[in-house]
Each structure stands twice: as C-alpha cells, then as structure tokens.
Design an enzyme around this catalytic site. Structure first.
Site, PDB file in Angstrom:
ATOM      1  N   LYS A   9    -103.184 -74.498   0.335  1.00 54.67           N
ATOM      2  CA  LYS A   9    -103.613 -72.680   0.213  1.00 54.67           C
ATOM      3  C   LYS A   9    -103.579 -71.909  -0.980  1.00 54.67           C
ATOM      4  CE  LYS A   9    -102.042 -72.437   5.196  1.00 54.67           C
ATOM      5  NZ  LYS A   9    -101.353 -71.670   6.175  1.00 54.67           N
ATOM      6  N   PHE A  57    -101.815 -60.802  13.463  1.00 54.99           N
ATOM      7  CA  PHE A  57    -102.071 -60.991  11.894  1.00 54.99           C
ATOM      8  C   PHE A  57    -103.187 -61.739  11.480  1.00 54.99           C
ATOM      9  CE2 PHE A  57    -100.291 -64.556  14.474  1.00 54.99           C
ATOM     10  CZ  PHE A  57    -101.074 -65.567  14.075  1.00 54.99           C
ATOM     11  N   ARG A  85     -99.303 -83.354   9.905  1.00 52.04           N
ATOM     12  CA  ARG A  85     -98.423 -82.241  10.308  1.00 52.04           C
ATOM     13  C   ARG A  85     -96.904 -82.629  10.291  1.00 52.04           C
ATOM     14  NH1 ARG A  85    -101.318 -77.961  12.397  1.00 52.04           N
ATOM     15  NH2 ARG A  85     -99.726 -77.204  13.697  1.00 52.04           N
ATOM     16  N   THR A  91     -94.456 -74.164  11.344  1.00 54.96           N
ATOM     17  CA  THR A  91     -95.252 -73.117  10.590  1.00 54.96           C
ATOM     18  C   THR A  91     -94.363 -72.214   9.913  1.00 54.96           C
ATOM     19  OG1 THR A  91     -96.783 -73.107  12.504  1.00 54.96           O
ATOM     20  CG2 THR A  91     -96.787 -71.358  11.247  1.00 54.96           C
ATOM     21  N   ARG A 102     -93.248 -77.339   3.905  1.00 54.29           N
ATOM     22  CA  ARG A 102     -92.896 -76.104   3.928  1.00 54.29           C
ATOM     23  C   ARG A 102     -91.460 -75.955   3.829  1.00 54.29           C
ATOM     24  NH1 ARG A 102     -97.158 -75.227   8.961  1.00 54.29           N
ATOM     25  NH2 ARG A 102     -98.999 -74.428   7.819  1.00 54.29           N
ATOM     26  N   ASN A 112     -97.175 -70.369   3.430  1.00 56.27           N
ATOM     27  CA  ASN A 112     -96.744 -71.340   4.018  1.00 56.27           C
ATOM     28  C   ASN A 112     -97.447 -72.737   3.283  1.00 56.27           C
ATOM     29  OD1 ASN A 112     -98.697 -71.610   5.691  1.00 56.27           O
ATOM     30  ND2 ASN A 112     -97.505 -71.542   7.533  1.00 56.27           N
ATOM     31  N   HIS A 115    -102.629 -75.852   4.979  1.00 55.80           N
ATOM     32  CA  HIS A 115    -102.900 -76.166   6.372  1.00 55.80           C
ATOM     33  C   HIS A 115    -103.309 -77.631   6.582  1.00 55.80           C
ATOM     34  CE1 HIS A 115    -105.529 -75.792   9.815  1.00 55.80           C
ATOM     35  NE2 HIS A 115    -106.488 -76.342   9.291  1.00 55.80           N
TER      36      HIS A 115
HETATM   37  P1  ATP Z   1    -102.177 -73.601   9.702  1.00 52.48           P
HETATM   38  O1  ATP Z   1    -103.332 -73.792  10.772  1.00 52.48           O
HETATM   39  O2  ATP Z   1    -102.252 -72.717   8.701  1.00 52.48           O
HETATM   40  O3  ATP Z   1    -102.180 -74.989   9.361  1.00 52.48           O
HETATM   41  P2  ATP Z   1     -99.910 -73.917  11.556  1.00 52.48           P
HETATM   42  O4  ATP Z   1    -100.968 -74.779  12.173  1.00 52.48           O
HETATM   43  O5  ATP Z   1     -98.773 -74.612  11.559  1.00 52.48           O
HETATM   44  O6  ATP Z   1    -100.759 -73.292  10.260  1.00 52.48           O
HETATM   45  P3  ATP Z   1    -100.911 -71.533  13.514  1.00 52.48           P
HETATM   46  O7  ATP Z   1    -100.283 -71.603  14.746  1.00 52.48           O
HETATM   47  O8  ATP Z   1    -102.382 -72.536  13.453  1.00 52.48           O
HETATM   48  O9  ATP Z   1     -99.960 -72.662  12.305  1.00 52.48           O
HETATM   49  O10 ATP Z   1    -101.248 -70.290  12.565  1.00 52.48           O
HETATM   50  C1  ATP Z   1    -101.895 -70.353  11.363  1.00 52.48           C
HETATM   51  C2  ATP Z   1    -101.379 -69.351  10.281  1.00 52.48           C
HETATM   52  O11 ATP Z   1    -101.187 -68.261  10.954  1.00 52.48           O
HETATM   53  C3  ATP Z   1     -99.896 -69.934   9.782  1.00 52.48           C
HETATM   54  O12 ATP Z   1    -100.001 -70.871   8.993  1.00 52.48           O
HETATM   55  C4  ATP Z   1     -99.286 -68.711   9.417  1.00 52.48           C
HETATM   56  O13 ATP Z   1     -99.412 -68.509   7.930  1.00 52.48           O
HETATM   57  C5  ATP Z   1    -100.007 -67.622  10.242  1.00 52.48           C
HETATM   58  N1  ATP Z   1     -99.178 -67.131  11.387  1.00 52.48           N
HETATM   59  C6  ATP Z   1     -98.930 -68.001  12.488  1.00 52.48           C
HETATM   60  N2  ATP Z   1     -98.143 -67.178  13.203  1.00 52.48           N
HETATM   61  C7  ATP Z   1     -97.743 -66.058  12.791  1.00 52.48           C
HETATM   62  C8  ATP Z   1     -97.112 -65.146  12.973  1.00 52.48           C
HETATM   63  N3  ATP Z   1     -96.350 -65.086  14.241  1.00 52.48           N
HETATM   64  N4  ATP Z   1     -96.991 -63.881  12.201  1.00 52.48           N
HETATM   65  C9  ATP Z   1     -97.478 -64.066  11.071  1.00 52.48           C
HETATM   66  N5  ATP Z   1     -98.424 -65.118  10.563  1.00 52.48           N
HETATM   67  C10 ATP Z   1     -98.366 -66.010  11.357  1.00 52.48           C
HETATM   68 MG    MG Z   2    -103.146 -74.174  12.806  1.00 53.07          MG
END
Ligand code: ATP
Ligand code: MG
Length: 140
Positions: A9, A57, A85, A91, A102, A112, A115
């Site tokens: 990212k 968000f 992952r 996350t 992370r 973070n 992705h």
């Molecule tokens: P990514 O899809 O970015 O790899 P992830 O799969 O671990 O991350 P997701 O649940 O898909 O997590 O969320 C996508 C992104 O949205 C996260 O990487 C984070 O930056 C943001 N995010 C997720 N949950 C929250 C939250 N509760 N508040 C703020 N930002 C959030």
């Molecule tokens: Mg995700």
C-alpha cells in the site's frame, strides 16, 4: 497451486519498505508471477474494496489506497491466500502478531502496509483487474 493479489500500500511504498515486504513473502515460499508499480485510479479502488462500500470508513479507505504509488503483485504457491495473510498479520496492526508485516512494521489500522486477497475467488479477479488499462495509470 493457488494465487493471491498483494498490494504494497502507499504508506509502505512511501516508507521505502517494498523490498522488505517482498522479501518476507519470498522467504515464506511464495513466488512472484506478476509485479507492477502503479497508482490506483479511484474507480478501480472502489471496485477493489466494493465489499466495504457501506462501511463508514469506505471514503477514507479509497482516499488512502489512491493517495500515491503502490506495488501490486500476484503471488503463487500452495494455499497462497492463507499463507500470504499469515505473513501480513491481523487487520489491526496492534493485534497483529510480532513477526508478521503489520505486527512488526505498522501501528494504525488505516495505514496497515499491505493488502492480501481474502479468498481464491477474489484473487482470481486480480490479473484481469491489473490488466485493465482504464483503471490504472503508470506512475512516475
Ligand atoms: P485488506 O483488505 O486491506 O488486505 P484486511 O483484509 O485485513 O485488509 P478488511 O476487513 O478487508 O481487512 O478491511 C480492509 C481495510 O479497511 C483494512 O486494511 C483497514 O485499513 C480498513 N478497515 C477495516 N476495518 C476497519 C475499521 N473498523 N475502521 C477503520 N478502518 C478499517
Ligand atoms: Mg480484505
């Protein structure tokens, strides 16, 4: 063999940690089969994170992922989605295990670092997405 889409990212790219991040995936045993330096256009970012479009968000998420250049890559290996992952970590960086990207390198949920696809189905969209020239522009 499975495939997964990884985005280094914009926060990680700007901090100069792309090489460190790629090395961690390579050490795990995942192989790079495509890699591209790019800046995501807004429409492609919205498609990428469509599952979160109703979340509060969502706007910040799209602003962030389009805020600067990133490195997109497709990795291949056994159980590639789960393996990547595990290397990435939870996350919320403050809940991610030490030893994960992370857990070691980030603090804030909104920045973070990486992705990783959450299923083989979402990973399968990745090569098509990354070839969509209207959605991406080369970055300098
Ligand atoms: P990514 O899809 O970015 O790899 P992830 O799969 O671990 O991350 P997701 O649940 O898909 O997590 O969320 C996508 C992104 O949205 C996260 O990487 C984070 O930056 C943001 N995010 C997720 N949950 C929250 C939250 N509760 N508040 C703020 N930002 C959030
Ligand atoms: Mg995700």
């Amino acid at each position: 063999m499975d495939r997964t889409l990884i985005l280094v990212k914009p926060d990680a790219f700007a901090r100069g940690l792309t090489g460190e991040i790629i090395a961690r995936f390579e050490r795990k045993g995942l192989r790079i089969i495509a890699l591209r330096h790019m800046t995501l256009a807004r429409d492609l970012a919205e498609t990428h994170y469509a599952e979160h479009s109703e979340r509060p968000f969502f706007g910040e998420l799209v602003d962030f992922i389009t805020s600067g250049p990133l490195v997109a890559m497709v990795l291949e290996g056994p159980e590639a989605v789960r393996a990547a992952r595990q290397v990435i970590g939870a996350t919320n960086p403050l809940e991610a295990a030490p030893g994960s990207i992370r857990g070691d390198l980030a603090i804030e949920m909104g920045a973070n670092m990486v992705h990783g696809s959450d299923s083989p189905e979402s990973a399968a969209c990745a090569p098509r997405t990354s070839r969509r020239s209207s959605g991406a522009r080369p970055s300098s």
